[in-house]
Design a protein around this motif. Structure first.
Motif, PDB file in Angstrom:
ATOM      1  N   THR A  69      56.036  42.127 -37.813  1.00 36.55           N
ATOM      2  CA  THR A  69      57.543  41.295 -37.741  1.00 36.55           C
ATOM      3  C   THR A  69      57.990  40.563 -36.353  1.00 36.55           C
ATOM      4  OG1 THR A  69      59.697  42.791 -37.855  1.00 36.55           O
ATOM      5  CG2 THR A  69      58.041  43.591 -36.366  1.00 36.55           C
ATOM      6  N   VAL A  70      58.952  40.463 -36.060  1.00 36.41           N
ATOM      7  CA  VAL A  70      59.038  39.774 -34.640  1.00 36.41           C
ATOM      8  C   VAL A  70      60.334  40.591 -34.041  1.00 36.41           C
ATOM      9  CG1 VAL A  70      59.715  37.763 -33.766  1.00 36.41           C
ATOM     10  CG2 VAL A  70      58.714  37.085 -35.650  1.00 36.41           C
ATOM     11  N   ASP A  71      59.752  40.382 -32.818  1.00 36.13           N
ATOM     12  CA  ASP A  71      61.587  41.431 -32.264  1.00 36.13           C
ATOM     13  C   ASP A  71      61.378  40.010 -31.109  1.00 36.13           C
ATOM     14  OD1 ASP A  71      62.534  43.310 -30.503  1.00 36.13           O
ATOM     15  OD2 ASP A  71      60.161  43.598 -29.089  1.00 36.13           O
ATOM     16  N   SER A  72      63.166  40.128 -31.390  1.00 31.65           N
ATOM     17  CA  SER A  72      63.763  39.261 -30.598  1.00 31.65           C
ATOM     18  C   SER A  72      65.040  39.870 -30.175  1.00 31.65           C
ATOM     19  CB  SER A  72      63.501  38.129 -31.809  1.00 31.65           C
ATOM     20  OG  SER A  72      64.938  38.323 -32.419  1.00 31.65           O
ATOM     21  N   VAL A  73      65.003  41.165 -29.525  1.00 29.89           N
ATOM     22  CA  VAL A  73      66.312  42.227 -28.951  1.00 29.89           C
ATOM     23  C   VAL A  73      66.302  41.180 -28.160  1.00 29.89           C
ATOM     24  CG1 VAL A  73      65.104  43.430 -27.720  1.00 29.89           C
ATOM     25  CG2 VAL A  73      66.948  43.940 -28.776  1.00 29.89           C
ATOM     26  N   SER A  74      65.861  40.284 -27.550  1.00 29.51           N
ATOM     27  CA  SER A  74      66.943  39.534 -26.341  1.00 29.51           C
ATOM     28  C   SER A  74      68.098  38.235 -26.584  1.00 29.51           C
ATOM     29  CB  SER A  74      66.179  38.938 -25.640  1.00 29.51           C
ATOM     30  OG  SER A  74      65.155  38.475 -26.112  1.00 29.51           O
ATOM     31  N   GLN A  75      68.178  37.884 -28.250  1.00 25.48           N
ATOM     32  CA  GLN A  75      68.562  37.470 -28.660  1.00 25.48           C
ATOM     33  C   GLN A  75      69.566  37.759 -29.973  1.00 25.48           C
ATOM     34  OE1 GLN A  75      68.224  34.006 -26.957  1.00 25.48           O
ATOM     35  NE2 GLN A  75      67.308  34.961 -26.032  1.00 25.48           N
ATOM     36  N   SER A  76      69.207  38.609 -30.892  1.00 23.49           N
ATOM     37  CA  SER A  76      69.540  39.589 -31.662  1.00 23.49           C
ATOM     38  C   SER A  76      70.493  40.558 -31.195  1.00 23.49           C
ATOM     39  CB  SER A  76      68.676  39.515 -33.026  1.00 23.49           C
ATOM     40  OG  SER A  76      67.835  40.544 -32.765  1.00 23.49           O
ATOM     41  N   GLY A  77      70.010  41.092 -30.153  1.00 24.56           N
ATOM     42  CA  GLY A  77      70.505  42.462 -29.928  1.00 24.56           C
ATOM     43  C   GLY A  77      70.045  43.714 -30.358  1.00 24.56           C
ATOM     44  N   LYS A  78      69.345  43.034 -31.767  1.00 18.45           N
ATOM     45  CA  LYS A  78      68.163  44.805 -32.252  1.00 18.45           C
ATOM     46  C   LYS A  78      67.327  44.196 -32.425  1.00 18.45           C
ATOM     47  CE  LYS A  78      72.132  42.911 -36.342  1.00 18.45           C
ATOM     48  NZ  LYS A  78      72.328  42.664 -37.494  1.00 18.45           N
ATOM     49  N   ASP A  79      66.532  45.841 -32.538  1.00 23.04           N
ATOM     50  CA  ASP A  79      65.535  45.901 -32.678  1.00 23.04           C
ATOM     51  C   ASP A  79      65.011  46.093 -34.096  1.00 23.04           C
ATOM     52  OD1 ASP A  79      65.188  47.576 -30.272  1.00 23.04           O
ATOM     53  OD2 ASP A  79      65.829  49.930 -30.834  1.00 23.04           O
ATOM     54  N   PRO A  80      63.242  45.289 -34.170  1.00 20.17           N
ATOM     55  CA  PRO A  80      62.758  44.540 -35.296  1.00 20.17           C
ATOM     56  C   PRO A  80      62.973  45.967 -36.235  1.00 20.17           C
ATOM     57  CG  PRO A  80      61.599  45.290 -33.946  1.00 20.17           C
ATOM     58  CD  PRO A  80      62.292  46.261 -32.694  1.00 20.17           C
ATOM     59  N   GLU A  81      63.559  45.504 -37.844  1.00 15.33           N
ATOM     60  CA  GLU A  81      63.415  46.120 -38.223  1.00 15.33           C
ATOM     61  C   GLU A  81      62.096  45.335 -39.552  1.00 15.33           C
ATOM     62  OE1 GLU A  81      64.325  49.751 -41.305  1.00 15.33           O
ATOM     63  OE2 GLU A  81      64.222  48.940 -39.148  1.00 15.33           O
ATOM     64  N   PRO A  82      60.395  45.727 -40.241  1.00 13.35           N
ATOM     65  CA  PRO A  82      61.033  47.610 -39.795  1.00 13.35           C
ATOM     66  C   PRO A  82      60.253  47.451 -38.639  1.00 13.35           C
ATOM     67  CG  PRO A  82      59.235  46.176 -41.820  1.00 13.35           C
ATOM     68  CD  PRO A  82      60.550  45.548 -40.895  1.00 13.35           C
ATOM     69  N   ALA A  83      59.988  48.850 -37.810  1.00  8.66           N
ATOM     70  CA  ALA A  83      59.203  48.835 -36.576  1.00  8.66           C
ATOM     71  C   ALA A  83      57.545  48.495 -36.557  1.00  8.66           C
ATOM     72  CB  ALA A  83      59.171  50.707 -36.000  1.00  8.66           C
ATOM     73  N   ASN A  84      57.472  48.669 -35.127  1.00 10.88           N
ATOM     74  CA  ASN A  84      55.967  48.080 -35.331  1.00 10.88           C
ATOM     75  C   ASN A  84      55.856  48.836 -35.545  1.00 10.88           C
ATOM     76  OD1 ASN A  84      55.835  45.721 -33.687  1.00 10.88           O
ATOM     77  ND2 ASN A  84      56.923  46.578 -32.738  1.00 10.88           N
ATOM     78  N   GLU A  85      56.456  50.444 -34.776  1.00 14.25           N
ATOM     79  CA  GLU A  85      54.955  51.909 -35.820  1.00 14.25           C
ATOM     80  C   GLU A  85      54.417  52.311 -37.360  1.00 14.25           C
ATOM     81  OE1 GLU A  85      57.000  52.059 -31.429  1.00 14.25           O
ATOM     82  OE2 GLU A  85      57.304  51.771 -33.664  1.00 14.25           O
ATOM     83  N   GLU A  86      55.525  51.928 -37.626  1.00 12.65           N
ATOM     84  CA  GLU A  86      55.986  51.517 -38.973  1.00 12.65           C
ATOM     85  C   GLU A  86      54.779  50.664 -40.191  1.00 12.65           C
ATOM     86  OE1 GLU A  86      58.290  50.588 -43.097  1.00 12.65           O
ATOM     87  OE2 GLU A  86      59.262  51.747 -41.604  1.00 12.65           O
ATOM     88  N   ILE A  87      55.058  49.336 -39.371  1.00  8.64           N
ATOM     89  CA  ILE A  87      53.874  48.442 -40.031  1.00  8.64           C
ATOM     90  C   ILE A  87      52.139  49.025 -39.631  1.00  8.64           C
ATOM     91  CG2 ILE A  87      52.934  45.821 -39.233  1.00  8.64           C
ATOM     92  CD1 ILE A  87      56.158  45.429 -39.108  1.00  8.64           C
ATOM     93  N   ALA A  88      52.531  49.194 -38.484  1.00 13.06           N
ATOM     94  CA  ALA A  88      50.529  49.913 -38.485  1.00 13.06           C
ATOM     95  C   ALA A  88      49.930  51.386 -38.641  1.00 13.06           C
ATOM     96  CB  ALA A  88      50.892  50.507 -36.023  1.00 13.06           C
ATOM     97  N   ARG A  89      50.958  52.336 -39.324  1.00 11.82           N
ATOM     98  CA  ARG A  89      51.275  53.453 -40.093  1.00 11.82           C
ATOM     99  C   ARG A  89      50.670  53.349 -41.099  1.00 11.82           C
ATOM    100  NH1 ARG A  89      54.002  56.130 -43.093  1.00 11.82           N
ATOM    101  NH2 ARG A  89      56.233  55.516 -42.267  1.00 11.82           N
ATOM    102  N   LEU A  90      51.085  52.073 -41.575  1.00 12.35           N
ATOM    103  CA  LEU A  90      51.135  51.432 -43.180  1.00 12.35           C
ATOM    104  C   LEU A  90      50.142  50.999 -43.570  1.00 12.35           C
ATOM    105  CD1 LEU A  90      54.313  51.132 -44.638  1.00 12.35           C
ATOM    106  CD2 LEU A  90      53.196  53.012 -45.453  1.00 12.35           C
ATOM    107  N   ALA A  91      49.689  50.075 -42.455  1.00 19.98           N
ATOM    108  CA  ALA A  91      48.716  48.839 -42.377  1.00 19.98           C
ATOM    109  C   ALA A  91      47.354  49.856 -42.555  1.00 19.98           C
ATOM    110  CB  ALA A  91      48.849  47.885 -41.455  1.00 19.98           C
ATOM    111  N   ALA A  92      47.516  50.454 -41.701  1.00 16.75           N
ATOM    112  CA  ALA A  92      46.113  51.616 -41.343  1.00 16.75           C
ATOM    113  C   ALA A  92      46.139  52.207 -42.417  1.00 16.75           C
ATOM    114  CB  ALA A  92      46.619  52.985 -40.217  1.00 16.75           C
ATOM    115  N   GLU A  93      47.298  52.760 -43.703  1.00 13.92           N
ATOM    116  CA  GLU A  93      46.457  52.957 -44.674  1.00 13.92           C
ATOM    117  C   GLU A  93      46.115  51.962 -45.990  1.00 13.92           C
ATOM    118  OE1 GLU A  93      49.962  54.854 -45.995  1.00 13.92           O
ATOM    119  OE2 GLU A  93      50.253  56.671 -44.735  1.00 13.92           O
TER     120      GLU A  93
END
Length: 293
Positions: A69-93
């Motif tokens: 994903t791309v985390d651009s919280v400084s510009q968007s004010g929002k956390d990335p969706e999906p979260a890095n943790e979700e991507i990593a967990r599901l990629a591991a599967e």
């Protein structure tokens, strides 16, 4: 749906640039900007995929893919969706076809550095994606150096968006996106200051293609991924270097879902690329870079 896990010998190509735009509990097309991005790339509303859907997509095509994903919280004010943790967990599967990268906006400071360490040690991410234009920073800004220190310490990869971007294209003021941050020459400083870190310059770097070729030629651990553009639009000097000086440092990437691997590879087939170079770009260079072979 193909569920049989693949071995490396079964893999025909490694796509080093695929975006995850949808969390597993989100509705299709919920990703902000999907309509604008789709219009920019001429594909209608951009489709969005969850990590398991991406795994199915690439497994059916006997390909691997780097996903993030791309985390651009400084510009968007929002956390990335999906979260890095979700991507990593599901990629591991789905590790037979997916390689997880994370994205942390350098503006997060110490908290971002701590998150990077946790994503590496607890979730097994293999690299980090930076989008200087979307995140609003120059790659050689010392603000980002603590993140690079962690990446280099763990022997991982930093992937930088370079050149023009479809993000904000056609919107008033370009959606606030400033293209100046994405000149690959700014990454040259990073390659000097972190000589033990592998770096990927993402995309043909319009309008700075020569700068990208220069950096990749001069710095031994800088690579170029060829994502985000149909190969039929590659400038002549990019094709020339892919065939010669940089044949071991060019990487196949699609920028999925805005450009499909099939479309990219179909147009790549029409380029005057040497027969012995094609497998390097499509698979072998990435397999070596990621320690798969």
């Amino acid at each position: 749906m193909t569920t049989e896990r693949l071995a490396l010998d079964d893999i025909v190509a490694i796509d080093v640039h695929a975006h995850v735009h949808r969390a597993i509990d989100a509705h299709e097309h919920e990703h902000a900007g999907s309509e604008a991005m789709g219009e920019y790339f001429g594909i209608g509303t951009m489709p969005t995929y969850t990590v398991p859907q991406l795994a199915d997509y690439y497994r059916e095509r006997k390909m691997m893919a780097v996903v993030f994903t791309v985390d651009s919280v400084s510009q968007s004010g929002k956390d990335p969706e999906p979260a890095n943790e979700e991507i990593a967990r599901l990629a591991a599967e789905n590790s037979d076809v997916l390689i997880p990268f994370a994205s942390i906006d350098p503006s997060r400071g110490k908290a971002g550095v701590e998150q990077a360490r946790r994503l590496i040690t607890e979730f097994g991410v293999r690299g980090f994606k930076f989008h200087p234009s979307a995140q609003g920073f120059y790659p050689n800004d010392r603000m980002a150096y603590p993140l690079y220190e962690v990446i280099e310490e763990h022997g991982l990869i930093a992937l930088f968006h370079t050149g023009q971007t479809g993000v904000g294209a056609g919107q008033p003021g370009g959606g606030g996106i400033r293209l100046k941050y994405a000149n690959p020459l700014h990454v040259d400083d990073v390659a000097v200051d972190f000589p033990g870190m592998d770096i990927i310059l993402a995309h043909p770097s319009f309008p700075w293609q020569d700068e990208a070729l220069s950096v990749a030629t001069h710095k031994p651990r800088v690579y170029i991924d060829l994502s985000g553009w149909s190969p039929k639009y590659f400038p002549p000097q990019l094709v020339q270097y892919a065939n010669t000086l940089l044949k071991h440092k060019m990487l196949f990437g699609s920028d999925f879902p805005v450009l499909t691997p099939e479309r990219w590879m179909r147009d790549f087939d029409q380029l005057p690329i040497k027969d012995e170079v094609r497998p390097l770009i499509l698979k072998d260079n990435a397999a070596r870079l990621f320690g798969l072979s």
